[in-house]
Design a protein around this motif. Structure first.
Motif, PDB file in Angstrom:
ATOM      1  N   PHE A 155     -51.342  30.699  33.835  1.00 29.18           N
ATOM      2  CA  PHE A 155     -51.883  32.053  33.657  1.00 29.18           C
ATOM      3  C   PHE A 155     -51.821  32.833  34.965  1.00 29.18           C
ATOM      4  N   TYR A 156     -52.218  32.213  36.063  1.00 24.90           N
ATOM      5  CA  TYR A 156     -52.300  32.923  37.338  1.00 24.90           C
ATOM      6  C   TYR A 156     -50.913  33.196  37.914  1.00 24.90           C
ATOM      7  N   LEU A 157     -49.932  32.354  37.574  1.00 24.42           N
ATOM      8  CA  LEU A 157     -48.553  32.632  37.971  1.00 24.42           C
ATOM      9  C   LEU A 157     -48.067  33.920  37.316  1.00 24.42           C
ATOM     10  N   GLY A 158     -48.426  34.116  36.056  1.00 24.29           N
ATOM     11  CA  GLY A 158     -47.994  35.310  35.340  1.00 24.29           C
ATOM     12  C   GLY A 158     -48.893  36.510  35.554  1.00 24.29           C
ATOM     13  N   HIS A 159     -50.174  36.267  35.794  1.00 23.84           N
ATOM     14  CA  HIS A 159     -51.155  37.354  35.822  1.00 23.84           C
ATOM     15  C   HIS A 159     -50.854  38.407  36.880  1.00 23.84           C
ATOM     16  N   THR A 160     -50.553  37.982  38.098  1.00 20.44           N
ATOM     17  CA  THR A 160     -50.369  38.964  39.168  1.00 20.44           C
ATOM     18  C   THR A 160     -49.155  39.856  38.913  1.00 20.44           C
ATOM     19  N   ALA A 161     -48.118  39.306  38.273  1.00 22.85           N
ATOM     20  CA  ALA A 161     -46.942  40.130  37.953  1.00 22.85           C
ATOM     21  C   ALA A 161     -47.273  41.135  36.859  1.00 22.85           C
ATOM     22  N   THR A 162     -47.989  40.693  35.830  1.00 24.19           N
ATOM     23  CA  THR A 162     -48.329  41.626  34.751  1.00 24.19           C
ATOM     24  C   THR A 162     -49.295  42.701  35.246  1.00 24.19           C
ATOM     25  N   PHE A 163     -50.104  42.366  36.253  1.00 26.42           N
ATOM     26  CA  PHE A 163     -51.001  43.366  36.824  1.00 26.42           C
ATOM     27  C   PHE A 163     -50.197  44.552  37.351  1.00 26.42           C
ATOM     28  N   PHE A 164     -49.121  44.262  38.079  1.00 23.27           N
ATOM     29  CA  PHE A 164     -48.259  45.347  38.559  1.00 23.27           C
ATOM     30  C   PHE A 164     -47.809  46.225  37.400  1.00 23.27           C
ATOM     31  N   VAL A 165     -47.272  45.601  36.371  1.00 27.19           N
ATOM     32  CA  VAL A 165     -46.699  46.368  35.261  1.00 27.19           C
ATOM     33  C   VAL A 165     -47.782  47.170  34.554  1.00 27.19           C
ATOM     34  N   ASN A 166     -48.909  46.535  34.263  1.00 26.01           N
ATOM     35  CA  ASN A 166     -49.963  47.230  33.521  1.00 26.01           C
ATOM     36  C   ASN A 166     -50.503  48.426  34.298  1.00 26.01           C
ATOM     37  N   LYS A 167     -50.686  48.280  35.600  1.00 26.05           N
ATOM     38  CA  LYS A 167     -51.199  49.403  36.392  1.00 26.05           C
ATOM     39  C   LYS A 167     -50.134  50.487  36.563  1.00 26.05           C
ATOM     40  N   LEU A 168     -48.883  50.100  36.716  1.00 28.58           N
ATOM     41  CA  LEU A 168     -47.819  51.099  36.883  1.00 28.58           C
ATOM     42  C   LEU A 168     -47.552  51.855  35.589  1.00 28.58           C
ATOM     43  N   VAL A 169     -47.708  51.182  34.457  1.00 25.48           N
ATOM     44  CA  VAL A 169     -47.597  51.876  33.171  1.00 25.48           C
ATOM     45  C   VAL A 169     -48.772  52.836  33.006  1.00 25.48           C
ATOM     46  N   LEU A 170     -49.968  52.363  33.351  1.00 21.98           N
ATOM     47  CA  LEU A 170     -51.154  53.204  33.241  1.00 21.98           C
ATOM     48  C   LEU A 170     -51.030  54.440  34.135  1.00 21.98           C
ATOM     49  N   ALA A 171     -50.409  54.256  35.305  1.00 19.95           N
ATOM     50  CA  ALA A 171     -50.214  55.373  36.228  1.00 19.95           C
ATOM     51  C   ALA A 171     -49.002  56.228  35.870  1.00 19.95           C
ATOM     52  N   LYS A 172     -48.333  55.863  34.781  1.00 20.85           N
ATOM     53  CA  LYS A 172     -47.144  56.592  34.302  1.00 20.85           C
ATOM     54  C   LYS A 172     -46.002  56.562  35.310  1.00 20.85           C
ATOM     55  N   LEU A 173     -45.927  55.472  36.071  1.00 18.78           N
ATOM     56  CA  LEU A 173     -44.824  55.285  37.005  1.00 18.78           C
ATOM     57  C   LEU A 173     -43.712  54.442  36.408  1.00 18.78           C
ATOM     58  N   LEU A 174     -44.013  53.679  35.363  1.00 18.55           N
ATOM     59  CA  LEU A 174     -43.000  52.947  34.612  1.00 18.55           C
ATOM     60  C   LEU A 174     -42.927  53.533  33.214  1.00 18.55           C
ATOM     61  N   PRO A 175     -41.745  53.887  32.737  1.00 21.03           N
ATOM     62  CA  PRO A 175     -41.632  54.511  31.417  1.00 21.03           C
ATOM     63  C   PRO A 175     -41.851  53.534  30.277  1.00 21.03           C
ATOM     64  N   GLU A 176     -41.617  52.244  30.529  1.00 19.01           N
ATOM     65  CA  GLU A 176     -41.792  51.249  29.466  1.00 19.01           C
ATOM     66  C   GLU A 176     -42.117  49.896  30.077  1.00 19.01           C
ATOM     67  N   ARG A 177     -42.627  49.024  29.244  1.00 18.98           N
ATOM     68  CA  ARG A 177     -42.999  47.690  29.695  1.00 18.98           C
ATOM     69  C   ARG A 177     -41.761  46.809  29.874  1.00 18.98           C
ATOM     70  N   ILE A 178     -41.928  45.767  30.676  1.00 17.90           N
ATOM     71  CA  ILE A 178     -40.842  44.803  30.874  1.00 17.90           C
ATOM     72  C   ILE A 178     -40.862  43.749  29.782  1.00 17.90           C
ATOM     73  N   ASP A 179     -42.063  43.237  29.472  1.00 18.64           N
ATOM     74  CA  ASP A 179     -42.216  42.227  28.418  1.00 18.64           C
ATOM     75  C   ASP A 179     -43.619  42.369  27.839  1.00 18.64           C
ATOM     76  N   PRO A 180     -43.776  43.124  26.747  1.00 22.07           N
ATOM     77  CA  PRO A 180     -45.114  43.371  26.193  1.00 22.07           C
ATOM     78  C   PRO A 180     -45.904  42.106  25.901  1.00 22.07           C
ATOM     79  N   HIS A 181     -45.226  41.032  25.468  1.00 21.20           N
ATOM     80  CA  HIS A 181     -45.936  39.789  25.157  1.00 21.20           C
ATOM     81  C   HIS A 181     -46.547  39.196  26.422  1.00 21.20           C
TER      82      HIS A 181
END
Length: 717
Positions: free
Chosen positions: A76-102
């Motif tokens: 979980f912790y191996l994956g968590h920090t990477a998904t944190f980047f994506v989730n915050k960047l999507v929330l900030a509207k800096l990424l137009p789409e997710r890399i892997d929603p699952h």
């Protein structure tokens, strides 16, 4: 599997010999391109170091077996920090789409350490290690591309679009430390030593601890919102305190010093343990520190190995064990031994001359500059003391709390606020692996008291009790609306209503005695404090114990905190103080009581003023109130009544209404009724006046109401 991407490094920020990790960047100065390169280096240095930490696992099975029951497995912790980047960047509207929603769903949340007796047995269908590493590589490339292309202007502050990028890096650095603890807690068969994570081998005889004086002084802490370095929300705001003189132990408590407590039976004696500590100790069946191992002699579990006990290294324990040791030490020495508060730790830092870590190897066991473990408590001197920062975190007596002017960042509004519960104590100073924001003096990390980190303690001797701050945020919807109504912002140009009423009353009191006033139906008490500007004594009475509690809290602590509804489940956090309202000097003249306006106790009498604000149309017997209130007011005193006259049978039986109905075929207003009930003992001083008020429900919904104010003078008896 995606191949690793080569690390990007800025020549101006290349790692110096003996420096373990890059330092958190100054976000305010430099050229745009240099800052872009520096943040790219900071990101890859952090992201890649965290990935390599998992090389300490001996095989894939170690990723899926929990280190301890209260945490997720390490996958979980191996994956968590990477998904944190994506989730915050999507929330900030800096990424137009997710890399892997699952991936970004299953790795999103679940990192709280939970309660020690709340086992999480949920089953998760985790992806493979190779899949998670592949995902991490994609996130790495995405973030680097964003760093390369996103427009940049300095300074990088809360509102800057680059803030979530730095947030993600600092979040990863937190998990570098917490994941190293989980690896340390893992079965020894599931881990393997790695040269990059080699422990320090230095050890020797443990020193005798001494106490050295820290003079009394003032502590002023809290980051300004334009600070040059990244910070988490709890670091911002203002806090000032006077700290009494105390004596602090020269060294962190070593394994040798703590052994005395173990051998004295300290883990068996309930009298040294708090009630919560006893419960944890019994549940965990703890008889010694968690990382100690007995194998024909004491050994110490490090991250990937067990070694013979280094007696001169700092002991690593949770808060309960540290506090129990202090209670034992107090009994042994007869001195007032306890853990320091956060304020006292900052006084110690000042007296020891502690400065922020620069880009050279630290004069402290921080940032992985010296190895991947603790070291002797005698190695790093700071003034008269050692390890004021670094080696291991230091438990304090202070539950985490918000500074004045605390705000949450909209991209991570639950970083700190869930810990404002009185159950998470602050740890200070950092450990051997603490880096980036963690290693700065402003850092404020807190954990549940049963939680294990690379954390130990130093003790102090002080005649002063450890002051417990107020960390509670009122969340009851009605109470928070009224807290804002009384002490918060004004809206649409409408003056604060409780203050406006108090001002009207005080104007009407000109030339009259101002000995004692009654604020009846005082709610949270703003009018009471305002009246105390002129009155010698003000008593606030309300039927609601919860409203009274807020008034008492404001009077006793000078502040209240509440979470205000914004939209749906979203809230904003607010601190209001008497000082900012100019009422700090009034609190000693105000008292609050729970009471029934229709059935007041006899002691509520002798008033020069009674203010009844928005009260009469909420009473169950308003006629009784009006017919008897003259008994409580001095001759020539005033009765000020304010009401929107919103008569409802849910509050007042219809036969008790003062007005708002037909009488003898004619309209009978509340003003008519007031004259009927009051004229025998009062005279109406002036024409009624309509005073507006606004109650905020959410950021999009407000109540705008007019309250009619009448002022009545008590006739001579």
């Amino acid at each position: 599997m995606t191949m690793p991407i080569p690390e990007v490094q800025s020549p101006s920020r290349a790692l110096k010999p003996g420096v373990g990790l890059l330092r958190t960047p100054d976000l305010s100065v430099g050229s745009v391109e240099d800052k872009r390169a520096e943040i790219a280096s900071y990101f890859t240095n952090t992201f890649d170091t965290y990935t390599r930490l998992f090389d300490c696992l001996a095989g894939d099975s170690g990723y899926f077996q929990k280190s301890i029951p209260l945490r997720h497995p390490l996958i979980f912790y191996l994956g968590h920090t990477a998904t944190f980047f994506v989730n915050k960047l999507v929330l900030a509207k800096l990424l137009p789409e997710r890399i892997d929603p699952h991936m970004e769903s299953i790795f999103a949340v679940g990192v709280d350490e939970m309660s020690w007796d709340d086992l999480d047995e949920d089953h998760y269908d985790w992806p493979t290690v190779a899949e998670v590493l592949d995902y991490r590589a994609k996130v790495r490339a995405t973030v680097l591309d964003l760093i390369e292309t996103l427009p940049l202007s300095l300074p990088i502050n809360w509102e800057n679009p680059w803030w979530p990028i730095v947030m993600g890096v600092e979040h990863e650095r937190i998990h570098l430390e917490t994941s190293s603890v989980l690896i340390r807690q893992h079965d020894l068969s599931k881990v393997r030593p790695q040269p990059e994570w080699a422990s320090i081998r230095e050890t020797g005889e443990a020193p005798e601890n001494e106490l050295f004086t820290v003079p009394a002084g003032t502590v002023s802490i809290g980051k300004s919102y334009d600070d040059a370095f990244y910070g988490w929300d709890n670091e911002y705001g203002e806090h000032e305190a006077q700290v009494d003189e105390f004596r602090a132990s020269q060294y962190l408590v070593s394994n040798q010093e703590f052994l005395e407590f173990v051998e004295a039976g300290g883990y068996q004696e309930d009298r040294f343990w708090s009630e919560e500590g006893c419960a944890w100790r019994q549940f965990a069946m703890a008889k010694h520190p968690t990382f100690w191992r007995w194998q024909n002699g004491w050994h110490l579990r490090l991250m990937t190995e067990e070694v013979e006990m280094p007696w001169d290294w700092p002991v690593e324990v949770n808060y309960h064990e540290a506090k129990a040791f202090c209670e034992w030490k107090r009994e042994q020495t007869g001195q007032p031994i306890r853990l320091p508060t956060e304020d006292e730790w900052y006084r110690l830092c000042a007296e020891a001359g502690i400065e922020e870590v620069g880009h050279d190897p630290a004069n402290a066991n921080l940032h992985l500059d010296h190895g991947a473990s603790s070291c002797p408590v005698t190695r790093f001197r700071h003034g008269q003391w050692f390890d004021v920062v670094g080696n291991v975190w230091q438990w304090t007596e202070t539950p985490t709390y918000p500074f004045d002017n605390f705000k949450v960042h909209p991209l991570y509004d639950d970083f700190t606020t869930p810990t404002f519960d009185g159950q998470h104590n602050l740890i200070k100073g950092g450990s051997w692996i603490s880096c980036g924001n963690e290693a700065r003096l402003s850092a404020r990390y807190a954990f549940r008291r049963h939680f294990f980190q690379h954390a130990g303690f130093r003790y102090i001797a002080s005649e002063s009790e450890a002051v417990q701050p107020n960390a509670y945020y009122e969340s009851d919807r009605l109470l928070t609306e009224y807290a804002e109504f009384h002490f918060g912002d004004t809206w649409f140009g409408v003056e604060n209503f409780p203050k406006a009423l108090a001002d009207l009353a005080l104007d009407a009191m000109t030339g009259k005695p101002t000995g004692k006033a009654l604020d009846l139906g005082c709610a949270c008490g703003r009018s009471s404090f305002e009246l105390a500007r002129r009155f010698d004594e003000v008593e606030g009475v309300d039927f609601s114990a919860n409203f009274i509690r807020l008034g008492v809290e404001m009077a006793e602590q000078g502040s209240i905190r509440y979470a205000l509804a914004e939209e749906g489940e979203l809230v904003s956090y607010h601190t209001r103080t008497l000082k900012e309202l100019g009422l700090e000097e009034c609190s000693d003249r105000v008292s609050f009581y729970q009471g029934d306006a229709c059935n007041l106790k006899p002691q509520y009498s002798g008033y020069d003023l009674v203010l009844a604000a928005n009260l009469i149309d909420r009473l169950y017997r308003p006629r009784r109130f009006l017919d008897s209130i003259h008994e409580r007011i001095n001759d020539g005193g005033l009765l000020v009544i304010a009401s929107p006259y919103t008569w409802l049978e849910e509050h007042t039986p219809k036969e008790e209404w003062i007005g708002g109905f037909k009488k003898d075929g004619e309209n009978h207003t509340t003003l008519d009724g007031l004259k009927e009930h009051l004229s025998q003992h009062f005279r109406l001083v002036s024409e009624p006046k309509k005073v507006p008020f606004v109650i905020r429900e959410t950021q999009h919904k407000f109540q705008h109401t007019l309250s009619e104010v009448t002022i009545w003078e008590r006739l001579p008896r």
